[in-house]
Design an enzyme around this catalytic site. Structure first.
Site, short mmCIF file in Angstrom:
data_model
loop_
_atom_site.label_atom_id
_atom_site.label_comp_id
_atom_site.label_asym_id
_atom_site.label_seq_id
_atom_site.Cartn_x
_atom_site.Cartn_y
_atom_site.Cartn_z
N LEU A 39 1.53 -4.49 -21.42
CA LEU A 39 0.24 -4.82 -20.84
C LEU A 39 0.10 -4.14 -19.47
O LEU A 39 1.05 -3.63 -18.91
CB LEU A 39 0.11 -6.34 -20.69
CG LEU A 39 0.26 -7.19 -21.95
CD1 LEU A 39 0.04 -8.66 -21.64
CD2 LEU A 39 -0.68 -6.72 -23.04
N GLY A 41 -2.43 -1.73 -18.70
CA GLY A 41 -3.31 -0.57 -18.73
C GLY A 41 -2.81 0.59 -17.90
O GLY A 41 -1.62 0.70 -17.56
N LYS A 52 1.96 3.93 -5.94
CA LYS A 52 2.27 3.26 -4.67
C LYS A 52 3.77 3.19 -4.44
O LYS A 52 4.23 3.25 -3.29
CB LYS A 52 1.65 1.86 -4.64
CG LYS A 52 0.14 1.84 -4.82
CD LYS A 52 -0.57 2.88 -3.97
CE LYS A 52 -2.00 3.11 -4.41
NZ LYS A 52 -2.16 3.95 -5.59
N HIS A 438 -3.07 -9.91 19.74
CA HIS A 438 -2.71 -8.69 20.47
C HIS A 438 -1.19 -8.63 20.60
O HIS A 438 -0.55 -9.62 20.90
CB HIS A 438 -3.33 -8.70 21.86
CG HIS A 438 -2.86 -7.56 22.71
ND1 HIS A 438 -3.37 -6.28 22.58
CD2 HIS A 438 -1.91 -7.49 23.68
CE1 HIS A 438 -2.78 -5.48 23.45
NE2 HIS A 438 -1.88 -6.20 24.14
#
Length: 459
Positions: A39, A41, A52, A438
Site C-alpha cells: 500500500l 501508492g 526525502k 526567540h
C-alpha cells in the site's frame, strides 16, 4: 461471478487509503484495490518518502562539507556505501507501507492486488472477479511524463528510476527545473555527480515567487549544479558511453551526460479504467472533472488526488479522500480548501501558499508584499544557513493575508502557520502581535508582518 461490495476504492496511495480508512471508521465495509504488492501508492513507494530519505542523506553530506567553517576538520570526502544507503531508504519505505497494511487489517479493510477497470456504472472487474459496488472512489494517481521522441535507453531515467539509486553518474543531466527535478539535482550533486539542470521556462520552480526562486538557484549553483533556464532539449542521442543532448534557446550547446533524468511533470490516465462503461469520460489531459467534494458526473462514483488534476500533491489527495468518504457515508463535510501548500525539499527548501503578488493584483486586489531577509535572522545565522526570505502578500486596505513564500531551512515546516493564518482570515496584526519564540526561524514570519506595518525594529 459477481460479488457485492459496499465501498470500493481504486488506488491505495495517500488519497485512496485515506478514503478507505475514513469510510471504514464510519462503518462502511471497504474493499481497497491496488496493482502494487504494498500500500501507499507512488508517494510511499517511489515518490515522497524515498526522495526525502535521500535528501536527508544529501543534507548530512552538505553539513559535513561545511564543518570546516566551524573549526571542525573533516579531512576528506567520506566514502558513500550506495548499497547501505539504498537499503536504508528501502527500509523506511517498508516500515511505512507495512504500517499501512496493519492499519488496513485493524479496520477490516479488504485489500485486493490487481488492476481494476469498469464493467458498468456500478461494477469493476479485477482479474477474473467482478465487484458490484454501492459507492466507488477513483484514486489511481499519476505517472511520470515521458517526453515524445526520446529513445529507450537504460541511462534515461524517470523520477522512479532516479530514486532507485542505481549509480552515481559522473555527469548527470536533469531535464525539468520543477520540484522533482531540483530535488533529484540536490541528491545527486551531494552524492558527487556534476549536475546540469535544463529548464524550458524563464525560472526554476515555475509559478513560485521569482526572488525566492533566485535564492534557491544561487544556492544550488553554489553546491555545484549548473542551471540553464529558457533552454530546450532539441535532440537526444544515446552513444556508446554517454548520452548527448542538443540544447537551444538561451543556451546553444551539446551536453554529454552519463545519465539523464526526465522530470517534466506527471500525467494521470483515467482512461485506462474503461470509464465509458461507467458513463464517465476523461478529459484530454487524462484527468477526471470533479467538484470540491470529489463528485464526478455519477452520484455513486467519486475521484480524488492526481487523477482530478490540480496540484498533484499527496496532502491534497488525503484531504479529498476523507471528504469523499464522509460525503458518500451520509455526512456533510466541508469542501476542499483552495489553499494547498507547495514545498520543494531542496537545499534550501522553498515553500509557498495562497496568492503571489501578481496573482492578487490580476484578481483586482489592491495588494502589496513585505519581506524579511534571513540574513538578519539570528537563528538562521547561528545554524550556519545561507540566504533565505520570508515574504507575505496582503491586501493593502484590509491588511488581510493573501499568500506567503518562504525560502530557507525548514521553510516547509514554517508554512503551516501561514496556511492556518490565511485560512482563518488573519490580518497582519494577528501575526505581528503573536509572540514568537526567540531565536527561531518562525520569528521571520512575525518580522515580515511587522515590516509591512512599519513596526519592525530588527532591520
Amino acid at each position: 461471478m459477481t460479488r457485492k461490495v459496499d465501498f470500493l476504492v481504486i488506488g491505495a496511495g495517500p488519497g485512496g487509503y485515506a478514503a478507505a480508512f475514513r469510510a471504514a471508521d464510519l462503518g462502511r465495509k471497504v474493499v481497497l484495490v491496488d496493482a502494487r504488492a504494498t500500500l501507499g501508492g507512488v508517494c510511499l513507494n517511489e515518490g515522497c518518502i524515498p526522495s526525502k530519505a535521500l535528501l536527508h542523506a544529501a543534507a548530512i553530506l552538505h553539513e559535513m562539507s561545511e564543518a570546516k567553517d566551524w573549526g571542525i576538520a573533516v579531512e576528506e570526502r567520506p566514502p558513500i556505501d550506495l548499497e547501505k544507503l539504498r537499503a536504508r531508504k528501502d527500509g523506511i519505505v517498508a516500515t511505512l507501507t507495512g504500517g499501512l497494511a496493519g492499519l488496513a487489517r485493524r479496520r477490516k479493510v479488504e485489500v485486493i492486488q490487481g488492476f481494476a477497470r469498469f464493467g458498468g456504472p456500478d461494477r469493476v472487474i479485477v482479474g477474473d472477479e467482478e465487484l458490484q459496488f454501492a459507492d466507488c472512489v477513483i484514486a489511481i494517481g499519476s505517472a511520470p511524463v515521458r517526453l515524445p521522441g526520446w529513445p529507450e535507453d537504460s541511462r534515461i531515467w524517470d523520477s522512479t528510476a532516479a530514486l532507485e539509486l542505481r549509480s552515481v553518474p559522473a555527469r548527470l543531466a536533469v531535464v525539468g527545473g520543477g520540484i522533482i527535478g531540483l530535488e533529484m539535482a540536490t541528491v545527486y550533486a551531494a552524492l558527487g555527480s556534476a549536475v546540469t539542470v535544463v529548464e524550458l521556462g524563464p525560472q526554476i520552480v515555475p509559478g513560485a515567487d521569482g526572488e525566492a526562486a533566485a535564492i534557491l538557484r544561487a544556492s544550488l549553483e553554489a553546491s555545484g549544479c549548473r542551471i540553464l533556464t529558457g533552454t530546450r532539449v532539441t535532440a537526444i542521442t544515446p552513444g556508446k558511453e554517454t548520452v548527448g543532448l542538443e540544447l537551444s534557446g538561451a543556451v546553444e550547446e551539446h551536453v554529454e551526460a552519463d545519465a539523464v533524468i526526465q522530470a517534466v511533470g506527471r500525467r494521470a490516465d483515467a482512461g485506462a479504467l474503461d470509464l465509458a462503461k461507467a458513463g464517465l469520460e476523461a478529459r484530454a489531459d487524462g484527468t477526471l472533472a470533479v467538484d470540491p467534494y470529489g463528485r464526478t458526473g455519477k452520484a455513486n462514483i467519486y475521484a480524488i488526488g492526481d487523477v482530478t488534476g490540480g496540484p498533484m500533491l499527496a496532502h491534497r489527495a488525503t484531504h479529498q479522500g476523507k471528504i469523499a468518504a464522509e460525503l458518500a457515508s451520509g455526512h456533510h463535510p466541508a469542501p476542499l480548501s483552495a489553499l494547498i501548500p507547495s514545498v520543494a525539499y531542496t537545499r534550501p527548501e522553498l515553500a509557498w501558499i495562497g496568492q503571489s503578488l501578481d496573482q492578487a493584483r490580476a484578481a483586482g486586489v489592491k495588494a502589496r508584499a513585505a519581506s524579511f531577509p534571513w540574513q538578519a535572522s539570528g537563528r538562521n545565522l547561528t545554524s550556519g544557513a545561507g540566504a533565505g526570505l520570508t515574504r507575505l502578500v496582503y491586501c493593502e486596505e484590509s491588511k488581510r493575508l493573501l499568500g506567503a513564500t518562504l525560502v530557507g531551512t525548514n521553510a516547509g515546516e514554517l508554512l503551516a502557520e501561514l496556511t492556518l493564518a490565511i485560512e482563518m482570515g488573519a490580518r497582519l496584526e494577528d501575526v505581528a502581535l503573536t509572540v514568537h519564540a526567540h531565536p527561531t526561524l518562525s520569528e521571520t514570519v512575525a518580522f515580515a508582518a511587522e515590516r509591512a506595518l512599519g513596526t519592525l525594529t530588527d532591520l
